[in-house]
Structures are given as structure tokens and as C-alpha cells.
Design an enzyme around this catalytic site. Structure first.
Site, short mmCIF file in Angstrom:
data_model
loop_
_atom_site.label_atom_id
_atom_site.label_comp_id
_atom_site.label_asym_id
_atom_site.label_seq_id
_atom_site.Cartn_x
_atom_site.Cartn_y
_atom_site.Cartn_z
N THR A 1 0.86 -1.19 0.00
CA THR A 1 0.00 0.00 0.00
C THR A 1 0.89 1.24 0.00
OG1 THR A 1 -0.15 -0.22 2.40
CG2 THR A 1 -1.99 -1.09 1.11
N VAL B 1 0.96 4.53 1.27
CA VAL B 1 1.37 5.29 2.45
C VAL B 1 2.29 4.44 3.33
CG1 VAL B 1 0.61 6.52 4.53
CG2 VAL B 1 -0.70 6.72 2.41
N CYS B 2 1.93 3.19 3.51
CA CYS B 2 2.75 2.28 4.34
C CYS B 2 4.15 2.11 3.78
CB CYS B 2 2.08 0.91 4.45
SG CYS B 2 0.44 0.93 5.16
N THR B 3 4.25 2.04 2.47
CA THR B 3 5.56 1.88 1.83
C THR B 3 6.46 3.07 2.16
OG1 THR B 3 4.63 0.55 0.05
CG2 THR B 3 6.73 1.62 -0.39
N LEU C 1 7.41 2.82 6.19
CA LEU C 1 8.42 1.82 6.53
C LEU C 1 9.78 2.21 5.97
CD1 LEU C 1 6.22 -1.32 5.96
CD2 LEU C 1 7.45 -0.84 8.07
#
Length: 253
Positions: free
Chosen positions: A80, A82-84, A87
């Protein structure tokens, strides 16, 4: 190998969890999530323990903390956008966290093998090919998500069946395994990695110097002497200080 397992709380007082049985089929829930059984995590409570698979091997969470500060943060799903970015940003800042004796550990409610494939994208997007070097928990059963209340209202209502994505929760945990800060963002809003570092600096300074920090404090700025410290003791401990109000005194450390 611990592999995929189910966790359950042995007592609310101890906030500890134990493995009950192995998962035998991906995506199947083997226990009913009951709101009354969910531990209440508060500031200064001992963080719940759990065992789970990660991208860097199986962990016992209390053993993973093992005398370090720890940041545990959750993500709605793998691959996804935003998550990328999140992290990747934390991975790029890992030397800063290392310098503060802080371990990072992420979580997404999908499997470890999918996490490992996703890590390649994160390295490509944010790390210029450098290695992604902290673990991501595989939480297909949503056991850890339930344990830490890492879901929104819709997700909690679906947690016994249906689509469940974890929201953006952040837990900062000290070496004594106490929860020192909790931040929760909606799935749509990316976190501020600089704020996580700022808070860790403030917490560690409070622990080491016995001071508290004002609004928008960053490292190097003046701090506040707690009202519980008398002027006489403040003078002896900190030297010069500025007295704005009887209860509001600034000093340097």
C-alpha cells in the site's frame, strides 16, 4: 520454528500472552475475539507479551525488547502506498534510532512471505537499494492487532470474520517494558517520523535528568523543572533557571 500461532492472554494483571495452538490454515480464525478479553494498554502499563513470526525470524516480544527502547508500529496492509513510504522512512532513520538504543518493529496483518516481497519495493522506493534491516510481524490471524487494539471501529466489528486492516498505531516502550507513549492515526494519514524521534529524546531526557519538556520542544531547547522540585533544590540541581510563574520554571540541561 514458532511459525504461525495463536496467542491468548493468561491474565489481565500480567498482560502476558501464551501460544495456545498452531494455525493450520492461512486466513482462518481459531478463536473468537471478545472485547471483554482485550487487555487495557495504558501509559506506564507493562506491554503485553506475544510470540509471532517476523521477516527476521520468530520472536518473543518481551525477549525482543531485552533492555532496549522499542517502537512498535502497525500498517493497514502490504503493498500500500502510504505504508511503503512510512516503513522506508523509518528504515532510513534506523541509525538515529540505533544511536538512542531504540529497536524498530513493524506489523501488518498479512503473512511473512508477502512482507518479504514487499520489503523489496520499500528498498527500491526509499533506501536506494540499501538493505531493510528491522523486522515486520506477520499477523494474519489479527491476534496481535486485537491484543494492542490496532483496528478502527469497523475493523473491530469485523474482527471475528470479514475484512480487517490495522490502523496506524505507534507504541513507544521503554527498557522496563512499560508503554511510554501511544499514538494512533487513521489509515489514510501517514505518520511523522521526526515526531517519534522527538518524543523519544524527550522521554529519555526526562528519565535521565528529571525534567519535563514544553510544547514543541526539540533537543537543545530549554526544559521545564517539575513543580515538585523546590526552588532551592532546583538551584542546587540545575543552577540558573528562569521563573515565569511559581509553577513554571525553565532551565537548560
Amino acid at each position: 520454528m514458532i511459525s504461525k500461532q495463536i496467542l491468548s492472554c493468561s491474565s489481565f494483571a500480567s498482560r502476558r500472552c501464551i501460544v495456545k495452538a498452531p494455525l493450520t490454515q492461512v486466513g482462518v480464525r481459531f478463536r473468537t475475539f471478545n472485547a471483554a478479553e482485550q487487555p487495557r494498554i495504558r501509559i506506564n502499563s507493562i506491554v503485553p507479551n506475544f510470540k509471532a513470526p517476523t521477516t527476521l525470524g520468530d520472536i518473543d516480544f518481551h525477549e525482543f525488547i531485552s533492555g532496549s527502547w522499542t517502537v512498535l508500529f502497525s500498517h493497514p496492509a502490504d503493498f500500500t502506498p502510504v505504508c511503503t513510504t512510512e516503513l522506508g522512512a523509518f528504515a532510513a532513520l534506523k541509525p538515529e534510532f540505533d544511536a538512542r538504543n531504540v529497536k524498530l518493529i513493524g506489523l501488518s496483518a498479512e503473512g511473512v512471505e508477502k512482507h518479504k516481497a514487499w520489503v523489496k519495493d520499500i528498498e527500491d522506493v526509499s533506501l536506494e537499494g540499501k538493505e531493510f534491516s528491522y523486522p515486520i510481524i506477520g499477523d494474519e490471524s489479527r491476534e496481535v492487532a486485537f491484543l494492542f487494539d490496532m483496528v478502527d471501529e469497523e475493523g473491530f466489528n469485523n474482527i471475528n470474520g470479514g475484512l480487517v486492516q490495522t490502523i496506524r498505531s505507534v507504541f513507544i516502550i521503554d527498557p522496563s517494558k512499560k508503554v511510554r507513549l501511544i499514538m494512533t492515526y487513521p489509515a489514510s494519514t501517514g505518520r511523522n517520523s521526526a515526531e517519534v524521534l522527538r518524543v523519544i529524546d524527550a522521554l529519555q531526557l526526562t528519565d535521565s535528568k528529571g525534567v519535563v519538556t514544553p510544547i514543541d520542544w526539540t533537543s537543545g531547547k530549554d526544559v521545564i523543572i517539575p513543580p515538585t522540585v523546590s526552588d532551592e533544590d532546583a538551584k542546587a540541581k540545575f543552577g540558573e533557571f528562569r521563573k515565569i510563574k511559581p509553577y513554571l520554571r525553565f532551565t537548560k540541561v
